[in-house]
Design a protein around this motif. Structure first.
Motif, mmCIF file in Angstrom:
data_model
loop_
_atom_site.group_PDB
_atom_site.id
_atom_site.type_symbol
_atom_site.label_atom_id
_atom_site.label_comp_id
_atom_site.label_asym_id
_atom_site.label_seq_id
_atom_site.Cartn_x
_atom_site.Cartn_y
_atom_site.Cartn_z
ATOM 1 N N ARG A 69 3.487 5.252 -6.029
ATOM 2 C CA ARG A 69 2.767 4.340 -6.927
ATOM 3 C C ARG A 69 2.286 3.106 -6.177
ATOM 4 N N HIS A 70 3.161 2.512 -5.351
ATOM 5 C CA HIS A 70 2.790 1.258 -4.687
ATOM 6 C C HIS A 70 1.835 1.474 -3.515
ATOM 7 N N ILE A 71 1.904 2.651 -2.893
ATOM 8 C CA ILE A 71 0.910 2.971 -1.858
ATOM 9 C C ILE A 71 -0.452 3.128 -2.525
ATOM 10 N N GLN A 72 -0.461 3.855 -3.615
ATOM 11 C CA GLN A 72 -1.719 4.097 -4.326
ATOM 12 C C GLN A 72 -2.313 2.772 -4.837
ATOM 13 N N LEU A 73 -1.449 1.898 -5.373
ATOM 14 C CA LEU A 73 -1.927 0.590 -5.845
ATOM 15 C C LEU A 73 -2.469 -0.258 -4.703
ATOM 16 N N SER A 74 -1.877 -0.088 -3.500
ATOM 17 C CA SER A 74 -2.298 -0.897 -2.346
ATOM 18 C C SER A 74 -3.573 -0.364 -1.709
ATOM 19 N N ILE A 83 7.048 -3.257 1.752
ATOM 20 C CA ILE A 83 7.383 -2.352 0.650
ATOM 21 C C ILE A 83 8.408 -1.337 1.134
ATOM 22 N N GLU A 84 8.194 -0.825 2.333
ATOM 23 C CA GLU A 84 9.136 0.141 2.907
ATOM 24 C C GLU A 84 10.530 -0.467 3.015
ATOM 25 N N GLU A 85 10.586 -1.704 3.487
ATOM 26 C CA GLU A 85 11.888 -2.388 3.621
ATOM 27 C C GLU A 85 12.571 -2.534 2.264
ATOM 28 N N ALA A 86 11.792 -2.954 1.264
ATOM 29 C CA ALA A 86 12.366 -3.135 -0.077
ATOM 30 C C ALA A 86 12.874 -1.806 -0.617
ATOM 31 N N LEU A 87 12.111 -0.725 -0.382
ATOM 32 C CA LEU A 87 12.529 0.588 -0.896
ATOM 33 C C LEU A 87 13.816 1.057 -0.212
ATOM 34 N N GLN A 88 13.917 0.766 1.081
ATOM 35 C CA GLN A 88 15.143 1.188 1.785
ATOM 36 C C GLN A 88 16.364 0.420 1.269
ATOM 37 N N ARG A 89 16.147 -0.858 0.980
ATOM 38 C CA ARG A 89 17.257 -1.651 0.450
ATOM 39 C C ARG A 89 17.671 -1.116 -0.924
ATOM 40 N N LEU A 90 16.659 -0.796 -1.731
ATOM 41 C CA LEU A 90 16.939 -0.251 -3.068
ATOM 42 C C LEU A 90 17.706 1.068 -2.940
ATOM 43 N N GLU A 91 17.288 1.892 -2.000
ATOM 44 C CA GLU A 91 17.952 3.187 -1.804
ATOM 45 C C GLU A 91 19.431 2.992 -1.450
ATOM 46 N N ILE A 119 5.798 -5.545 -5.946
ATOM 47 C CA ILE A 119 4.385 -5.776 -6.273
ATOM 48 C C ILE A 119 3.769 -6.913 -5.429
ATOM 49 N N GLY A 120 4.589 -7.861 -4.985
ATOM 50 C CA GLY A 120 4.063 -8.980 -4.182
ATOM 51 C C GLY A 120 3.261 -8.496 -2.973
ATOM 52 N N PRO A 121 3.847 -7.630 -2.122
ATOM 53 C CA PRO A 121 3.111 -7.143 -0.953
ATOM 54 C C PRO A 121 1.838 -6.371 -1.316
ATOM 55 N N VAL A 122 1.830 -5.723 -2.486
ATOM 56 C CA VAL A 122 0.623 -5.018 -2.919
ATOM 57 C C VAL A 122 -0.506 -6.041 -3.125
ATOM 58 N N LEU A 123 -0.201 -7.100 -3.873
ATOM 59 C CA LEU A 123 -1.222 -8.129 -4.132
ATOM 60 C C LEU A 123 -1.687 -8.756 -2.817
ATOM 61 N N GLN A 124 -0.746 -8.922 -1.893
ATOM 62 C CA GLN A 124 -1.117 -9.508 -0.594
ATOM 63 C C GLN A 124 -2.195 -8.698 0.129
#
Ligand code: ASP
Ligand code: MG
Length: 443
Positions: A69-74, A83-91, A119-124
């Motif tokens: 979703r976030h790749i597609q939005l970006s 985003i990758e870092e945040a996803l790894q932390r979430l995992e 979402i922050g990095p997407v907007l960036q």
């Protein structure tokens, strides 16, 4: 001189809306502080996941969904590193829970904050394409709250100091500073500001920055005189006082978080509610009265029940009310409205809550409670307007028009503040009641 913008989750739900958001930011004065909600649906996905059984499969499913979703939005081939870092932390967090089976409120609030972190990095990536320099500042460094993990209150004094030292200086080096909304910290742990909490993030940030204004960008046409799905002639209300907005927010929390008006009111910062695709509909909330002599808006809530607690010791016995309301609170009930007589206390609350509470308070025993009667399928109409509650004439006329329509009022309350009158009626009468009130007092 700085402004704060808040973009809701529906403004972030697809690439075309993100393009619109980017143009709005591009055409605004800089520097700008922008606080963002998770892309529509993401917070709910995280909540659903936490409510279900966490397994390798469910964890990997959600991570794949969020990544895609976030790749597609970006508009990118692969996830930006943040985003990758945040996803790894979430995992790692999710795997920790599935391993220890320990799911405390503090972990829940941390995990629920990831929608806003993603979402922050997407907007960036959009701002960068337009040549705008932006920086993300983590809300943990800015917003200090109470310890109530899922619905915390801001500590405005401490937050102001944090904002002064961690946000003010960053502002001079960037066009846009992005702050993920919805969460802060108690000093020890991540806390959530309640559902739709990003509105509150925006007003807390504006308070700390002494901002000139707050704009809450949504895909709704500002505050309306009634729900346009129920009343055809409903229209945008151009001006509202903080008090009116706070009363209305409790009814339509989708429009404004119930606590969001407060920091703005203290600093007298106007809040504008605007539609990203319709520049004409704006509601401005400020200390100026709406200048409306009567009703400004007719809001409503549905799915309610009145729990009538009959007690023979009622009005004569000291402490009867506090015992019953204490038991309701202990059972997790949070009544929206209360009305009392000498032999009965009536509490209005969501249907589901009433069912749970009813069983629990029977435990008080027959020395206090004679019987409990729960009337379901109720709705509450909240009529809001400056100084309206003090007008006997107004109450009289409202009851008059409802009577001509033969709409029965189950409970009425007014006078707690001068700005609001609340009427509980049967859900089946709701549309008719709103229409007749709108026609007589709002058109
Ligand atoms: N994403 C959070 C929610 O859905 C916060 C917000 O939307 O402001 O409640
Ligand atoms: Mg949201």
């Amino acid at each position: 001189m700085v402004e704060v913008y808040k973009f809701g989750g529906t403004c972030m739900e697809n690439t075309s809306k993100l393009e619109t958001v980017t143009q709005i930011i591009k055409n605004s004065e800089k520097p700008l502080v922008v606080t963002v909600s998770a892309a529509a649906g993401v917070t709910n996905q995280l909540k659903l996941l936490l409510d279900s059984e966490l397994t390798e499969v469910t964890i990997s499913e959600i991570l794949t969904k969020l990544r895609e979703r976030h790749i597609q939005l970006s508009h990118l081939e692969q996830a930006p590193p943040e985003i990758e870092e945040a996803l790894q932390r979430l995992e790692r967090l999710l795997q920790g829970i599935s391993y220890t089976e320990d799911i405390s409120p503090r972990i829940i609030s941390l995990i629920m904050s990831f929608g806003e972190r993603l979402i922050g990095p997407v907007l960036q990536t959009y701002l960068k394409k337009e040549g705008l320099k932006s920086q993300i500042v983590d809300a943990e460094n800015l917003i200090r709250t109470s310890h109530n993990y899922l619905n915390a209150h801001a500590d405005l004094e401490v937050s102001e100091k944090l904002i002064e030292s961690h946000l003010r200086t960053t502002l001079s080096d960037f066009d846009v500073v992005i702050v993920p909304g919805f969460f802060g910290t108690s000093g020890e742990e991540i806390t959530l500001l309640g559902r739709s909490g990003t509105d509150y993030s925006a007003t807390i940030l504006a308070y700390g920055l002494h901002a000139t204004s707050i704009t809450i960008w949504k895909d709704v046409h500002g505050f309306m005189s009634a729900d346009p799905n129920l009343v055809d002639n409903a229209k945008t209300i151009p001006t509202l006082s903080y008090e009116e907005a706070a009363e209305l927010a409790y009814f339509g929390a989708k429009l404004l978080h119930p606590r969001a008006a407060s920091p703005a009111r203290i600093r007298n910062i106007p809040i504008k509610i605007r539609h990203i695709d319709d520049m004409a509909s704006i509601t401005t909330i400020s200390s100026e009265s709406s200048n409306n002599q009567g009703i400004t808006s007719a809001a409503h809530m549905q799915g309610l029940a009145i729990m009538k607690v009959f007690t023979s010791i009622g009005g004569n016995t000291k402490g009867a009310f506090s015992k019953i309301s204490g038991a309701i609170e202990e059972a997790g009930g949070n009544p929206i409205s209360v009305s009392t007589s000498q032999t009965c206390f009536a509490f209005l609350m969501p249907e589901l809550e009433a069912q749970i509470v009813q069983e629990e308070i029977m435990d008080l025993g027959s020395s206090i409670i004679d019987s409990i009667d729960v009337v379901e399928n109720m709705a509450l109409i909240g009529l809001v307007g400056e100084s309206m509650g003090s007008r006997t004439e107004m109450v009289h006329s409202i009851l008059g028009v409802l009577q001509t329509e033969r709409i029965n009022i189950e409970m009425i309350s007014g006078g707690a503040t001068e700005n609001a009158i609340q009427l509980a009626i049967a859900e089946k009468d709701l549309k008719r009641a709103l229409e007749i009130i709108h026609k007589n007092f709002l058109e």
